[in-house]
Design a protein around this motif. Structure first.
Motif, PDB file in Angstrom:
ATOM      1  N   MET A   1     -55.774  19.582 -18.048  1.00 13.08           N
ATOM      2  CA  MET A   1     -55.305  18.976 -19.295  1.00 13.08           C
ATOM      3  C   MET A   1     -54.101  18.073 -19.055  1.00 13.08           C
ATOM      4  O   MET A   1     -53.517  17.554 -19.995  1.00 13.08           O
ATOM      5  N   GLY A   2     -53.741  17.946 -17.796  1.00 13.81           N
ATOM      6  CA  GLY A   2     -52.643  17.034 -17.478  1.00 13.81           C
ATOM      7  C   GLY A   2     -51.284  17.561 -17.903  1.00 13.81           C
ATOM      8  O   GLY A   2     -50.347  16.795 -18.144  1.00 13.81           O
ATOM      9  N   LEU A   3     -51.136  18.885 -17.989  1.00 11.34           N
ATOM     10  CA  LEU A   3     -49.852  19.456 -18.396  1.00 11.34           C
ATOM     11  C   LEU A   3     -48.885  19.444 -17.209  1.00 11.34           C
ATOM     12  O   LEU A   3     -49.309  19.508 -16.056  1.00 11.34           O
ATOM     13  N   PRO A   4     -47.594  19.362 -17.499  1.00  9.97           N
ATOM     14  CA  PRO A   4     -46.617  19.198 -16.416  1.00  9.97           C
ATOM     15  C   PRO A   4     -46.272  20.523 -15.710  1.00  9.97           C
ATOM     16  O   PRO A   4     -46.460  21.597 -16.284  1.00  9.97           O
ATOM     17  N   LYS A   5     -45.782  20.418 -14.510  1.00  5.87           N
ATOM     18  CA  LYS A   5     -45.159  21.526 -13.733  1.00  5.87           C
ATOM     19  C   LYS A   5     -46.013  22.789 -13.671  1.00  5.87           C
ATOM     20  O   LYS A   5     -45.524  23.910 -13.844  1.00  5.87           O
ATOM     21  N   GLN A   6     -47.289  22.582 -13.402  1.00  9.63           N
ATOM     22  CA  GLN A   6     -48.208  23.725 -13.428  1.00  9.63           C
ATOM     23  C   GLN A   6     -48.110  24.624 -12.195  1.00  9.63           C
ATOM     24  O   GLN A   6     -47.988  24.151 -11.075  1.00  9.63           O
ATOM     25  N   ILE A   7     -48.195  25.927 -12.456  1.00 10.15           N
ATOM     26  CA  ILE A   7     -48.453  26.906 -11.398  1.00 10.15           C
ATOM     27  C   ILE A   7     -49.774  27.543 -11.779  1.00 10.15           C
ATOM     28  O   ILE A   7     -49.897  28.179 -12.832  1.00 10.15           O
ATOM     29  N   ILE A   8     -50.796  27.313 -10.933  1.00  9.34           N
ATOM     30  CA  ILE A   8     -52.123  27.833 -11.259  1.00  9.34           C
ATOM     31  C   ILE A   8     -52.214  29.279 -10.768  1.00  9.34           C
ATOM     32  O   ILE A   8     -51.941  29.565  -9.604  1.00  9.34           O
ATOM     33  N   LYS A   9     -52.594  30.140 -11.666  1.00  6.23           N
ATOM     34  CA  LYS A   9     -52.660  31.584 -11.373  1.00  6.23           C
ATOM     35  C   LYS A   9     -53.389  31.882 -10.066  1.00  6.23           C
ATOM     36  O   LYS A   9     -52.907  32.658  -9.233  1.00  6.23           O
ATOM     37  N   GLU A  10     -54.558  31.257  -9.876  1.00  2.64           N
ATOM     38  CA  GLU A  10     -55.361  31.546  -8.692  1.00  2.64           C
ATOM     39  C   GLU A  10     -54.595  31.177  -7.418  1.00  2.64           C
ATOM     40  O   GLU A  10     -54.728  31.852  -6.390  1.00  2.64           O
ATOM     41  N   GLU A  11     -53.797  30.122  -7.490  1.00  2.00           N
ATOM     42  CA  GLU A  11     -53.005  29.725  -6.324  1.00  2.00           C
ATOM     43  C   GLU A  11     -51.774  30.627  -6.188  1.00  2.00           C
ATOM     44  O   GLU A  11     -51.368  30.982  -5.080  1.00  2.00           O
ATOM     45  N   LEU A  12     -51.207  30.985  -7.328  1.00  4.79           N
ATOM     46  CA  LEU A  12     -50.026  31.867  -7.323  1.00  4.79           C
ATOM     47  C   LEU A  12     -50.302  33.153  -6.561  1.00  4.79           C
ATOM     48  O   LEU A  12     -49.521  33.579  -5.703  1.00  4.79           O
ATOM     49  N   PHE A  13     -51.460  33.768  -6.854  1.00  6.54           N
ATOM     50  CA  PHE A  13     -51.746  35.055  -6.233  1.00  6.54           C
ATOM     51  C   PHE A  13     -51.922  34.942  -4.715  1.00  6.54           C
ATOM     52  O   PHE A  13     -51.818  35.939  -4.006  1.00  6.54           O
ATOM     53  N   ALA A  14     -52.208  33.721  -4.239  1.00 10.34           N
ATOM     54  CA  ALA A  14     -52.387  33.520  -2.803  1.00 10.34           C
ATOM     55  C   ALA A  14     -51.067  33.218  -2.091  1.00 10.34           C
ATOM     56  O   ALA A  14     -51.008  33.192  -0.864  1.00 10.34           O
ATOM     57  N   VAL A  15     -50.012  33.002  -2.850  1.00 14.33           N
ATOM     58  CA  VAL A  15     -48.704  32.675  -2.260  1.00 14.33           C
ATOM     59  C   VAL A  15     -48.174  33.884  -1.500  1.00 14.33           C
ATOM     60  O   VAL A  15     -48.404  35.033  -1.893  1.00 14.33           O
ATOM     61  N   GLU A  16     -47.463  33.608  -0.410  1.00 13.77           N
ATOM     62  CA  GLU A  16     -46.815  34.706   0.307  1.00 13.77           C
ATOM     63  C   GLU A  16     -45.599  35.127  -0.501  1.00 13.77           C
ATOM     64  O   GLU A  16     -44.780  34.298  -0.875  1.00 13.77           O
ATOM     65  N   LYS A  17     -45.487  36.425  -0.752  1.00 15.10           N
ATOM     66  CA  LYS A  17     -44.401  36.863  -1.629  1.00 15.10           C
ATOM     67  C   LYS A  17     -43.084  37.011  -0.864  1.00 15.10           C
ATOM     68  O   LYS A  17     -43.067  37.175   0.356  1.00 15.10           O
ATOM     69  N   GLU A  18     -42.008  36.966  -1.603  1.00 16.87           N
ATOM     70  CA  GLU A  18     -40.730  37.358  -1.031  1.00 16.87           C
ATOM     71  C   GLU A  18     -40.207  38.546  -1.845  1.00 16.87           C
ATOM     72  O   GLU A  18     -40.825  38.947  -2.838  1.00 16.87           O
ATOM     73  N   ILE A  19     -39.084  39.108  -1.416  1.00 22.36           N
ATOM     74  CA  ILE A  19     -38.559  40.260  -2.156  1.00 22.36           C
ATOM     75  C   ILE A  19     -37.839  39.756  -3.400  1.00 22.36           C
ATOM     76  O   ILE A  19     -36.867  39.014  -3.313  1.00 22.36           O
ATOM     77  N   PRO A  20     -38.362  40.121  -4.555  1.00 28.87           N
ATOM     78  CA  PRO A  20     -37.793  39.548  -5.780  1.00 28.87           C
ATOM     79  C   PRO A  20     -36.466  40.208  -6.166  1.00 28.87           C
ATOM     80  O   PRO A  20     -36.225  41.369  -5.855  1.00 28.87           O
ATOM     81  N   VAL A  21     -35.639  39.431  -6.846  1.00 28.47           N
ATOM     82  CA  VAL A  21     -34.414  39.976  -7.433  1.00 28.47           C
ATOM     83  C   VAL A  21     -34.790  40.507  -8.820  1.00 28.47           C
ATOM     84  O   VAL A  21     -35.071  39.739  -9.735  1.00 28.47           O
ATOM     85  N   ILE A  22     -34.826  41.821  -8.928  1.00 26.83           N
ATOM     86  CA  ILE A  22     -35.302  42.461 -10.153  1.00 26.83           C
ATOM     87  C   ILE A  22     -34.145  42.712 -11.116  1.00 26.83           C
ATOM     88  O   ILE A  22     -33.075  43.140 -10.695  1.00 26.83           O
ATOM     89  N   GLN A  23     -34.364  42.455 -12.386  1.00 28.22           N
ATOM     90  CA  GLN A  23     -33.362  42.790 -13.401  1.00 28.22           C
ATOM     91  C   GLN A  23     -33.564  44.257 -13.778  1.00 28.22           C
ATOM     92  O   GLN A  23     -34.357  44.578 -14.657  1.00 28.22           O
TER      93      GLN A  23
END
Lengths: 491, 491
Positions: free
Chosen positions: A114-136
């Motif tokens: 849809m041409g929306l800006p600054k997209q993070i696609i879920k399917e690609e997100l799950f394939a990203v290598e994770k880092e240790i998150p700073v949890i609140q």
């Protein structure tokens, strides 16, 4: 203040009851520990992609287990989720993303073209290598958790800020009304992008209660899971409840089932009578995005004796009816419904002037009209005159009128609701064309489809010479509604 | 902030469920409407006698239906109740009334001959002609509701400020742990002047749940009402639970009964084993006046596998273990128990310096010693070393020592707890007499009885040449405790 701080909800829940079931989705079952672990992993991936605490981030996702995980991941990171209705058009979505200054948009392949800006696609997100998150690990109840857009008389949608406290108090107020039983299980077949769905997620972690999540409402699947998953509570709107009742025929709901929480406007009498007949316990309720779900609820024992009432305000909440001169209405006299409580929004995102106009001293002016009877039961006479509720979705005439008026051949436009057997109400448009224009209904439908979510597109177009306006030129939408009632086409 | 304000609890409850039973007391049964009406009437009488919002007013009453009505009348007026332990001596009571700047003392004939100041006698109060009271329809959660005194290492008791919010969050935290069932009924056989009893009143109005109120604990009456009144939950301390278990013999508790909420220190293993054997569901808990009742609770399924643990902190609460150097203790390592949550007091009345010393950034330093195991279960190793828990009452050695040292023949005194079959622990005193003094134990007992509540009077007196003190001359109470264990009389 001490009362401000609490542990992160999901973190605490996974600590308290790690092995309890959190969610059923298709064939998957996750415990609270598993839900936390997946949200934690996802938080690590989102952080890798540069999401940070206090950012506003758009979420445009279908109702799905992944969505639940992502929404909780955002809570873990302290990111404020701008939750978008996935039936909106690119134009509408872009407007909300811009308005909320969203740093990113988390979406999925189905919506990625849809041409929306600054997209993070879920399917690609799950394939990203994770880092240790700073949890609140600790949250402040006054901190914004989610933004949901709602429209008003001005046409432009406004972002309602829902704090952790709003969600917390909504869940607690509901618990004090409905109770919390060991074996409770809540069926969610309403969209997660609405407060009706999101609030079920919050209740789940706060109560330690499993939910059954459906991607959308299917009557057979609902009835199957009510029995198989031992569901005790379900959130419905009039259209879905009608389909359940119609589908039931001779049989009744399983014994363990104890509550149909009915939102989205008062229910018609025949439906309630059928529910009584079939022994379906209906809790009618009144609420809105600004109250983080129900704020007034009617118990089933009153569903016929107080027919049409929305009930009494939940324990932490207060209500009053105000006349136009600012005086309190006496019992039985209609006026504007004004509500207060810790579940009420602190205001509209980046719109302090609208916030000041709508909220005085903690009291939210809903624009809805109603009265309180002798015993203090609320009767909602009319959702704010400009609101059309269609199958549980809110449609705001001013927004549609603004779209119509942008057409070069249209000089004036007015929108109102008309009754519809399936959806309760649908929008209808009255159009004043430029002299000599050959604009057709088909062209208008297409024009709207390009700019508005499909459910908002008027189901009827009436061409007319002029619109009913008062001396101050204010459109009299109620008059349009009467025209439809009279069956008259004003051309 | 919106989250601050809520309707007056009893007013709201009477509005929501006027006909539900609120309280059973002897042969009387009151609905919430009736309880409200009586509290309202009493508020009118108290106002007639010049009680006003924001005053501190002492309450010295036996556990009785009248007391419940008076306590709620004070909430309706916005008067802060200084709730006095009715086992204290006139000297102790006067000290607390003076310290809290109490404008009045509401008491009853039985206590009226102690020469206490500004008395309003209950029997006379009820005969007063009422006026229409000014009701606080809305309360702020940060407003002080009650004051209860607790002692510390300094000897002088301090008034713990309990806000409406503290009571609210305590009730909600407990509900999220235990659930709220339609048919719940809570038996209160603990004193209303303790947070254990007062918190049951608050749960009653917040949940809309009946309570059965007993003037004091009687095992036969308890067992009778568990069945007849269909009690589901009861608050107990070790001594009362022991008596229930011993009394049960062959029979078991009725099926509807679901929770013994056990406060006042860890339970001995044989008692817990007997409870398992007799199928009595025991929820062990840890809490104090400063946390408006339980803050950590252990579910029955863990009562043996986590023997001796107090459980996990309730949903809204947090806990940490701190070493003397201010570092967080690692898992399994003992240190000071530090708690945080919206149920934690905002401080001590008129003692900002003590408040600053005890509460840092919302974290309350309890002085108790404990550790967290791998799964985060709390094990309390020792209530603060100077605390003796005797049949559910807290006794502070420093307070007793101060009384003893006031005797002209005593040069030094140290108090510690010793084990007692009936009360769990009782105080024992070590005395260093002036050279040549003929002071006897009988004289000392009488001296104490004149100045201390009877339950605080040492059950053993040991005359000794000197007390164990460290280099800084700090009394080593643990050493005294060892002396008793060794059975040695040090004279």
């Amino acid at each position: 203040m001490n009362n401000e701080f609490m542990p992160n909800f999901l973190l605490k829940r996974a600590f308290l009851t790690p092995k309890r079931t959190a969610i059923y989705f298709h064939d998957e079952t996750l415990t609270f520990q598993e839900l936390y672990d997946r949200a934690y992993d996802t938080a690590g991936k989102l952080q890798k992609l540069s999401l940070r605490k206090d950012q506003y981030v758009g979420v445009l996702l279908k109702t799905h287990l992944d969505t639940v995980i992502i929404l909780f991941a955002l809570q873990l990171l302290g990111v404020k989720a701008v939750i978008l209705n996935n039936r909106l058009t690119p134009t509408e979505l872009t407007w909300q993303l811009t308005d909320s200054k969203a740093a990113f948009l988390i979406t999925e392949t189905a919506f990625s073209n849809m041409g929306l800006p600054k997209q993070i696609i879920k399917e690609e997100l799950f394939a990203v290598e994770k880092e240790i998150p700073v949890i609140q690990e600790e949250i402040s109840l006054s901190e914004v958790c989610t933004i949901m857009y709602t429209s008003g008389t001005t046409g432009n949608p406004k972002g309602v800020m829902q704090t952790y406290g709003n969600h917390w108090w909504s869940a607690v107020g509901s618990a004090l009304n409905l109770g919390i039983n060991d074996h409770d299980c809540w069926l969610c077949a309403v969209p997660l992008f609405h407060i009706s769905g999101y609030s079920i997620l919050m209740r789940s972690v706060i109560y330690g209660m499993p939910i059954v999540l459906h991607e959308s409402f299917h009557v057979e699947k609902t009835l199957k899971d009510l029995t198989e998953k031992k569901v005790t509570i379900m959130s419905v709107v009039t259209t879905t409840l009608t389909r359940i009742v119609d589908h039931l025929k001779e049989e009744s709901l399983p014994n363990h089932f104890r509550c149909m929480l009915l939102g989205g406007g008062p229910a018609p009498l025949p439906l309630l009578e059928k529910c009584v007949e079939k022994n379906i316990p209906v809790f009618q309720s009144y609420g809105m995005t600004e109250t983080a779900s129900q704020i007034v609820t009617l118990s089933p024992e009153y569903s016929l004796s107080k027919l049409g009432s929305a009930g009494k305000p939940l324990f932490p909440a207060q209500i009053k009816i105000e006349l136009e001169d600012g005086q309190a209405a006496s019992k039985g006299k209609p006026g504007e419904i004004v509500v207060k409580g810790p579940n009420v929004t602190k205001g509209y995102l980046f719109r302090p002037e609208v916030t000041r106009e709508k909220i005085h001293d903690g009291w939210l002016y809903t624009g809805d009209i109603g009265y309180l009877d002798d015993e203090g039961f609320l009767f909602v006479l009319d959702r704010r005159s400009d609101l059309i509720i269609s199958g549980g979705e809110n449609i705001y005439p001013a927004e549609l009128e603004a779209v119509l008026l942008a057409h070069p051949d249209i000089v004036d436009a007015g929108v109102t609701g008309m009754e519809d057997a399936k959806w309760g109400h649908v929008p209808a448009a009255f159009i004043v064309k430029k002299e000599g224009s050959t604009l057709s209904e088909e062209e208008l439908v297409q024009f709207c489809l390009d700019r508005l979510a499909k459910y908002k597109v008027p189901k009827g177009f009436y061409f007319t010479k002029s619109l009913p306006r008062n001396a101050a030129k204010k459109l009299l939408r109620r008059k349009l509604w009467e025209w439809i009632k009279e069956g008259s086409d004003k051309e």
